[in-house]
Design an enzyme around this catalytic site. Structure first.
Site, PDB file in Angstrom:
ATOM      1  N   GLU A 314       0.858  -1.183   0.000  1.00  0.00           N
ATOM      2  CA  GLU A 314       0.000   0.000   0.000  1.00  0.00           C
ATOM      3  C   GLU A 314       0.898   1.238   0.000  1.00  0.00           C
ATOM      4  O   GLU A 314       1.406   1.644   1.052  1.00  0.00           O
ATOM      5  CB  GLU A 314      -0.910  -0.017   1.229  1.00  0.00           C
ATOM      6  CG  GLU A 314      -1.818  -1.248   1.264  1.00  0.00           C
ATOM      7  CD  GLU A 314      -2.570  -1.415   2.581  1.00  0.00           C
ATOM      8  OE1 GLU A 314      -2.475  -0.515   3.437  1.00  0.00           O
ATOM      9  OE2 GLU A 314      -3.234  -2.454   2.748  1.00  0.00           O
ATOM     10  N   GLY A 316       0.416   4.263  -0.050  1.00  0.00           N
ATOM     11  CA  GLY A 316      -0.002   5.413   0.741  1.00  0.00           C
ATOM     12  C   GLY A 316       0.033   6.699  -0.064  1.00  0.00           C
ATOM     13  O   GLY A 316      -0.464   6.771  -1.181  1.00  0.00           O
ATOM     14  N   CYS A 389      -8.022  31.837  12.688  1.00  0.00           N
ATOM     15  CA  CYS A 389      -7.808  32.456  13.994  1.00  0.00           C
ATOM     16  C   CYS A 389      -7.059  31.505  14.919  1.00  0.00           C
ATOM     17  O   CYS A 389      -7.558  31.112  15.977  1.00  0.00           O
ATOM     18  CB  CYS A 389      -9.156  32.847  14.579  1.00  0.00           C
ATOM     19  SG  CYS A 389      -9.027  33.955  15.981  1.00  0.00           S
TER      20      CYS A 389
END
Length: 461
Positions: A314, A316, A389
């Site tokens: 895998e 990724g 923020c």
């Protein structure tokens, strides 16, 4: 654009790996998708100017290089010939991308009902889908079994029992892999290392839980134990961790065959291969990774006197990560004085942690470049920050940008294909950006920008 320059050309407050570039307009190829280039200072991808691209969709926007994505998919498919290669849907998934994955001959890994829905909508063969997750509900399992998912990776005793009941009710025998933890500490951030013992995934090999899980699956008539699954983490650059993991996982593989009388035909060693976010990263090629991992598995199997099972990996982030960049518009620039007489230029852009949470979540490093023009100004050490923020709303912690960077300029950040859009949020009620796929001089929006109507659709108050 963390660039190449002579050591010691600048120190100040920059990290030791970052050097002042000889040409602040140049791209470092390893950081960018294969069609990225600068023409008169303007970044072009897939033959198109990013300035023209974002003129139609506004910023921030993710730009996905289809040629690059497909070439990386083929490189893993061909490099790992004889393996099953599973694309990580969690990194980034859309209907178009799922189709590209299938067209390039890869399998697809999903870990939620939503990801499965996208895969099925795209027409992916369910037999080539693997279903991950540490807390799958009965509903999710029922849908996966009913769809004919090729393998479900079980992660707890409760799930084994739950899945056995679901499969029995549907009258099918469901192929299963057991996720095990090999106790290997991958050289990566704590939160993306997934094979040490003290974490939520899998069954411990050393504690005997992996063998007990295999025993329970073998004992369930509605389940078929296909093999073991191990995943040691993400953003990994060397194969030493796989050497230790393979030894432990294959030891359990042999034990299950000998003591339970159940030879397993498959083995998945995970992946999580690293990509270049900055010049401090040096990823190996798929062919090199394949040669090393194949050698490791063959050697361990020979030592155990067992046949080499059919292997899966895998990759990724390694397919989609480098294939995408994010383009922002600069809003404000200000210089902040630091200790020792040094200074840092803060460049604020119109996105931030809502479109890329990784710097805040993992302290991840990124690079960037001025994308809309050429500059002859002296490079300055800059920090690119978002508009949210939060003081931790950082897009690029350290980079050299032209000293005349200013409002209205475009900045592009490479390597944002994995976990940028897929982990994007509506923090501060931001609208998640679009994904624009480019190829051979044409562009199309494959995920549109959210609208205010989208934002308010779930607000029933």
């Amino acid at each position: 654009m963390a660039s190449h320059a002579s050591p010691g050309s600048f120190t100040g407050t920059s990290p030791v790996w970052l050097r002042e570039p000889e040409d602040v307009n140049a791209l470092v190829p390893v950081l960018w998708s294969r069609t990225a280039e600068k023409v008169d200072g303007v970044l072009r991808i897939g033959g198109l100017s990013v300035a023209d691209l974002v003129a139609n969709v506004n910023t921030p926007a993710y730009v996905l290089d289809e040629d690059d994505f497909r070439s990386r998919a083929r490189a893993f498919r061909d490099g790992f010939e004889g393996y099953d290669v599973y694309y990580a849907g969690k990194a980034f998934l859309s209907t178009a991308v799922a189709r590209w994955v299938a067209e390039e001959g890869l399998c697809l890994d999903v870990c939620s009902d939503g990801e499965l829905t996208v895969a099925l909508r795209a027409g992916v063969d369910p037999a080539r889908i693997g279903y991950h997750g540490n807390n799958k509900s009965a509903m999710e399992l029922r849908r996966a079994v009913h769809a004919g998912v090729g393998r479900i990776i079980v992660d707890s005793y409760a799930e084994i029992e739950r899945l056995a009941d679901v499969a029995a009710q549907l009258g099918v025998v469901q192929p299963v892999m057991v996720r095990v933890t090999a106790g290997v500490e991958a050289h990566t951030h704590e939160f993306i290392a997934t094979a040490h013992e003290d974490q939520k995934f899998g069954f411990s090999i050393s504690a005997g839980a992996g063998f007990e899980a295999a025993r329970r699956v073998v004992g369930a008539s509605s389940l078929e134990l296909r093999g073991l699954h191990s995943h040691i983490g993400s953003q990994i650059f060397d194969t030493s961790g796989w050497e230790v993991a393979a030894r432990r996982v294959l030891g359990l593989h042999a034990k299950v065959a000998a003591e339970l009388g159940h030879p397993m035909p498959e083995l998945d060693l995970g992946g999580g291969f690293g990509i270049a976010y900055t010049t401090q990263d040096d990823p190996a090629t798929p062919a090199d990774l394949a040669a090393q991992i194949t050698r490791i598995v063959a050697g361990e199997c020979a030592a155990l006197g067992i046949d080499v099972p059919h292997l899966s990996i895998e990759p990724g982030r390694a397919i989609v990560g480098p294939a995408m960049c994010t383009v922002y518009t600069v809003g404000t620039v200000k210089e902040v004085s630091l200790d020792g007489g040094a200074a840092r230029t803060y460049v604020s852009v119109d996105g931030g942690m809502s479109d890329n949470i990784r710097p805040a979540l993992y302290d991840a490093d990124y690079s960037c470049t001025l994308a809309s023009r050429s500059s002859a100004a002296t490079p300055v050490l800059a920090r690119v920050v978002g508009k949210h923020c939060e003081s931790g709303d950082i897009v690029v912690k350290d980079e050299f940008l032209p000293g005349d960077i200013g409002p209205g300029d475009l900045i592009a950040v490479p390597g944002t294909g994995a976990y940028g859009r897929s982990m994007a949020s509506n923090y501060n009620h931001a609208l998640r950006p679009p994904v624009v796929a480019v190829k051979d001089g044409s562009a199309r929006v494959i995920v549109r920008r959210e609208t205010v109507d989208d934002l308010l659709a779930t607000d029933v108050g």
